[in-house]
Design an enzyme around this catalytic site. Sequence first.
Site, short mmCIF file in Angstrom:
data_model
loop_
_atom_site.label_atom_id
_atom_site.label_comp_id
_atom_site.label_asym_id
_atom_site.label_seq_id
_atom_site.Cartn_x
_atom_site.Cartn_y
_atom_site.Cartn_z
N GLY A 230 0.82 -1.19 0.00
CA GLY A 230 0.00 0.00 0.00
C GLY A 230 0.86 1.25 0.00
N GLY B 152 3.02 1.04 3.38
CA GLY B 152 3.65 -0.19 3.82
C GLY B 152 3.05 -1.41 3.16
N CYS B 153 3.40 -2.57 3.70
CA CYS B 153 2.97 -3.85 3.12
C CYS B 153 1.95 -4.54 4.01
CB CYS B 153 4.18 -4.76 2.94
SG CYS B 153 5.41 -4.14 1.79
N ASP C 167 -12.06 6.13 -0.83
CA ASP C 167 -10.99 5.47 -1.59
C ASP C 167 -11.44 4.10 -2.07
OD1 ASP C 167 -8.49 5.34 -2.77
OD2 ASP C 167 -7.51 4.49 -1.01
#
Length: 462
Positions: A166, A169-170, A282
């Site tokens: 993202g 981060g992951c 989003d």
Amino acid sequence: MNLLLLLILVLLVFLIQPFWIHASSLSNHPIAFSFSAPLSSPLISQISPSMAAFSPGIQTGSDDKSRVDSHHRMIVALIVTCSALGAIILSLLCLWLYHLKFSHKSGNKNAKNPDAENGLGLSPFLGKFNSVRMVNKKGAVISFIDYKLIEKATDNFHESNILGEGGFGCVYKASLDDNLIVAVKKLDCATQDAGKEFENEVHILSNIRHPNIITLLGYSVCDETKFIVYELMHNGSLETQLHGPSQGSALTWHMRMKVALDTARGLEYLHEHCNPPVIHRDLKSSNILLDSNFKAKLSDFGLAIADGGQNKNNLKLSGTLGYVAPEYLLDENSVFFISLGKLTDKSDVYAFGVVLLELLLGKRPVEKLAPAQCQSIVTWAMPQLTDRSKLPNIVDPVIKNTMDLKHLYQVAAVAVLCVQPEPSYRPLITDVLHSLVPLVPIELGGTLRVTPPVPPANTTIP
């Protein structure tokens, strides 16, 4: 309560004391007992003038007047004292009732405070936790998980456990001690925006429980790195399914309609059943996750806002190109901002329309035509979506000729309405939901009765 009663008793003694002292002084006076007899009493009439002359303290004329004045003064003092005492007692009673009412309201307010119910205050959010297990208002248990457990569960964040990436981060696959397989989002919150998104997502998801919204299981904090723990969605994201290696081969027409229906149900819950309503802000195919049965759930609420709970004017826009509604404006500094009063649930409806086009056409929301040129799926598809002769030719090849054409036209019409440039022309998500329900088979959550095809009759050649 006891303190108020004690205060009333003290005031009562204080107010009666002057009257008590006055009465005591009068009882010691030589003529005190004459109050019990009328002024024409034989006791007074028998006093001779000679005795009056030798008794200066007893004078018939002035004595009568003195006794009447004293009597009147006592009555007035008694009335004033009783009135004052009554007023004070009434005031204290009103104060007591107000105190009880205020305490009751404060209790209700605290009971309705999501942070209090979660056992979590978001203002001192970082590093100040009173408990490791908290129950939200929906009755679900949210856990504060020790960082060492997260580290162990992800094999020290080994790259083989990465499920996706993202903006901050992951996301890792993790196996907790009780053999529970979960997903862990790791956020580098060195920036203020990342920290706010972390707090916002935990706050919103901790108060939401819906079959089509991702379930928050817990969170963790280690310095400037934050972790959010979710249920694991075995089939990944819709984006991966449509645009990854399989290119949508696992998603039949009916399965795609189920995903669209599930997404609409999640959005309807946010818009119509949350109080205050929540705008996701989003929505996109990468934030629609699929479980082992391809049930779709909305995720990533870092940018979501509770409509009415925040100031939406000049709110900085954060979103993904291709899903952002056209009512958003670009300012002179090339930073996206939402124009005054434009942020509504219709912004989510526009993004849903783009997702629906992805399901229908199998294309990304924005595709590169050249190194410096991109084309929006909305711009490309709009002229063909309203032309029934062209529409079947632009459908994703994986599902082409596998649906009833009437259903195809209906889905295309819904998508066209959702991506209208003018927000007021877009439907409510509830209307979209009602349009999709008849297109999904009963066994997948809709109302469509699918008639199995009749096998051709066996023919024999004589």
